[in-house]
Write a protein that holds these residues in place. Structure first.
Motif, PDB file in Angstrom:
ATOM      1  N   GLN A 180     -12.809  -2.142 -29.800  1.00 41.66           N
ATOM      2  CA  GLN A 180     -14.050  -1.956 -29.047  1.00 41.66           C
ATOM      3  C   GLN A 180     -15.091  -1.131 -29.789  1.00 41.66           C
ATOM      4  OE1 GLN A 180     -13.465   0.462 -25.428  1.00 41.66           O
ATOM      5  NE2 GLN A 180     -11.459   1.022 -26.239  1.00 41.66           N
ATOM      6  N   GLU A 181     -14.637  -0.186 -30.630  1.00 37.63           N
ATOM      7  CA  GLU A 181     -15.605   0.634 -31.353  1.00 37.63           C
ATOM      8  C   GLU A 181     -16.522  -0.206 -32.237  1.00 37.63           C
ATOM      9  OE1 GLU A 181     -11.826   3.287 -31.426  1.00 37.63           O
ATOM     10  OE2 GLU A 181     -12.353   1.185 -31.111  1.00 37.63           O
ATOM     11  N   PHE A 182     -15.990  -1.307 -32.746  1.00 42.17           N
ATOM     12  CA  PHE A 182     -16.748  -2.171 -33.654  1.00 42.17           C
ATOM     13  C   PHE A 182     -17.210  -3.466 -32.981  1.00 42.17           C
ATOM     14  CE2 PHE A 182     -13.289  -0.296 -36.506  1.00 42.17           C
ATOM     15  CZ  PHE A 182     -14.031   0.835 -36.807  1.00 42.17           C
ATOM     16  N   ASP A 183     -16.857  -3.648 -31.709  1.00 46.83           N
ATOM     17  CA  ASP A 183     -17.105  -4.912 -31.016  1.00 46.83           C
ATOM     18  C   ASP A 183     -16.653  -6.072 -31.896  1.00 46.83           C
ATOM     19  OD1 ASP A 183     -17.871  -6.690 -29.045  1.00 46.83           O
ATOM     20  OD2 ASP A 183     -19.980  -6.744 -29.676  1.00 46.83           O
ATOM     21  N   LEU A 184     -15.409  -5.979 -32.334  1.00 49.44           N
ATOM     22  CA  LEU A 184     -14.879  -6.901 -33.339  1.00 49.44           C
ATOM     23  C   LEU A 184     -13.489  -7.355 -32.933  1.00 49.44           C
ATOM     24  CD1 LEU A 184     -15.016  -8.080 -36.340  1.00 49.44           C
ATOM     25  CD2 LEU A 184     -13.772  -6.002 -36.984  1.00 49.44           C
ATOM     26  N   ASP A 185     -13.274  -8.660 -32.893  1.00 50.46           N
ATOM     27  CA  ASP A 185     -11.937  -9.208 -32.730  1.00 50.46           C
ATOM     28  C   ASP A 185     -11.452  -9.618 -34.118  1.00 50.46           C
ATOM     29  OD1 ASP A 185      -9.611 -10.663 -32.256  1.00 50.46           O
ATOM     30  OD2 ASP A 185     -10.339 -11.450 -30.356  1.00 50.46           O
ATOM     31  N   ILE A 186     -10.496  -8.876 -34.640  1.00 56.38           N
ATOM     32  CA  ILE A 186     -10.070  -9.105 -36.022  1.00 56.38           C
ATOM     33  C   ILE A 186      -9.496 -10.502 -36.214  1.00 56.38           C
ATOM     34  CG2 ILE A 186      -9.730  -6.680 -36.598  1.00 56.38           C
ATOM     35  CD1 ILE A 186      -6.802  -6.950 -35.988  1.00 56.38           C
ATOM     36  N   PHE A 187      -8.912 -11.076 -35.141  1.00 56.72           N
ATOM     37  CA  PHE A 187      -8.274 -12.378 -35.293  1.00 56.72           C
ATOM     38  C   PHE A 187      -9.265 -13.535 -35.264  1.00 56.72           C
ATOM     39  CE2 PHE A 187      -4.604  -9.932 -33.315  1.00 56.72           C
ATOM     40  CZ  PHE A 187      -4.096  -9.573 -34.563  1.00 56.72           C
TER      41      PHE A 187
END
Length: 360
Positions: free
Chosen positions: A91-98
């Motif tokens: 959530q800190e990066f608003d990023l889904d790594i997958f």
């Protein structure tokens, strides 16, 4: 050792997970629920391959004053703690790594339990070779091998050596540790063949001359345990040594991050090694979880996780964890975070490269 929650207690209340995740064993999910690879062909197209290397060094039932059974459960417990999270969204990066990375879990290397209790040279070398085989399979697939273990050589030398074999030019290293692990011999066996807990780094630099000391970034050592000539040799030959005292009094975490670039300067690849006794006997790893390995002025959990993230953003050819403080659920979660935020860094790097290629 404090009471550690059972697998049922760890999973209880995680309704978003329930039973919907791949399992390596009944009580061992894959890391963050990623696909389970059971053979080399399953690694095709992977960006990162998670590998467990449950190995504790030396003879007898204890390592550094802690029961070996508690050390060896780390590969299971880290995966168990990972499954409490919903997935790869940070959530800190608003990023889904997958959405950017294909990550697979290649399970634990099949290491005989005897190798952790009967420390013969032959058993240690067999265990090292088994880890190297899986690491090479990941490298052959073009992926980053990410090895979680507890002792050398299975979670250090066995990753660094295959990385060095893949590259002709200089190799950099980012190393977090309480100890230099660079004595000229392995104290447990006194064998020149073993890259053990006290000497794996010295042996790696001797066996793999493309590992470059001027590209070594060494972080976290402190106190009065080291032979002065070991430390002075590496500093004299150009490594960037950031002891915890310097981090606390001068650099801060931002100064540490700025100095990481030395590992990548003019190198073909970088190997990152996180010896988690760097967390010490205070802060996130309170008391004597680490037994004889516990030392004051420990690194904080944020500092270790941040460094892992920054290594991911710069990219590396292999990453390993060992000496993970045993018996504490929150300490296993620190490793989950360190791995996940490393993956987030890799995902950011890959996304930037993809956007740049589209704009070219």
């Amino acid at each position: 050792m404090p009471h550690y929650p059972s697998w049922e207690q760890t999973l209880a209340g995680k309704h978003w997970r329930s039973t919907h995740f791949p399992r390596i064993r009944e009580d061992m999910p894959t890391f963050l629920g990623v696909p389970y690879a059971i053979r080399d062909e399953d690694l095709e197209g992977a960006d990162v391959v998670i590998i467990g290397a449950p190995f504790a060094a030396g003879w007898g039932k204890k390592y550094s004053g802690v029961d070996k059974a508690d050390w060896l459960t780390a590969t299971t417990r880290i995966r168990q703690q990972s499954i409490r999270y919903r997935g790869g969204y940070v959530q800190e990066f608003d990023l889904d790594i997958f959405e950017h990375l294909k990550v697979v879990d290649y399970g634990d290397v099949d290491l005989p339990l005897e190798a952790s209790y009967e420390g013969t040279v032959e058993r240690i070398l067999e265990a090292q070779a088994a880890v190297e085989r899986k690491v090479r399979a990941a490298l052959d697939a073009g992926a980053v091998p990410l090895v979680v273990g507890q002792n050398s050589p299975c979670a250090s030398y066995a990753i660094g050596r295959p990385v060095a074999e893949r590259h002709a030019g200089p190799i950099g290293m980012v190393s977090l540790d309480t100890h230099w692990d660079a004595w000229p011999y392995d104290w447990a066996t006194m064998s020149p063949h073993i890259a053990g807990s006290t000497n794996w780094k010295d042996k790696l630099y001797r066996d793999c001359p493309n590992f470059s000391i001027p590209n070594l970034v060494e972080i976290g050592e402190r106190g009065m345990l080291e032979d002065p000539e070991v430390v002075r040799r590496f500093v004299r030959e150009g490594c960037n040594f950031m002891p915890m005292w310097k981090i606390r009094t001068e650099l801060g975490i931002e100064g540490v991050i700025d100095n990481l670039d030395q590992a990548w300067s003019g190198t073909d690849a970088v190997y990152a090694h996180f010896d988690m006794d760097v967390l010490g006997g205070a802060g996130p790893a309170e008391g004597d979880l680490l037994g004889e390995l516990a030392e004051p002025i420990g690194m904080t959990d944020y500092e270790a996780i941040r460094i892992a993230h920054e290594v991911g953003r710069r990219g590396c050819a292999g990453l390993s964890f060992l000496c993970i403080p045993p018996g504490s659920a929150v300490m296993y979660r620190v490793i989950v975070y360190a791995i996940t935020y490393f993956l987030a860094g890799l995902a950011m790097r890959k996304a930037t490269a993809t956007d740049g290629a589209r704009g070219a």
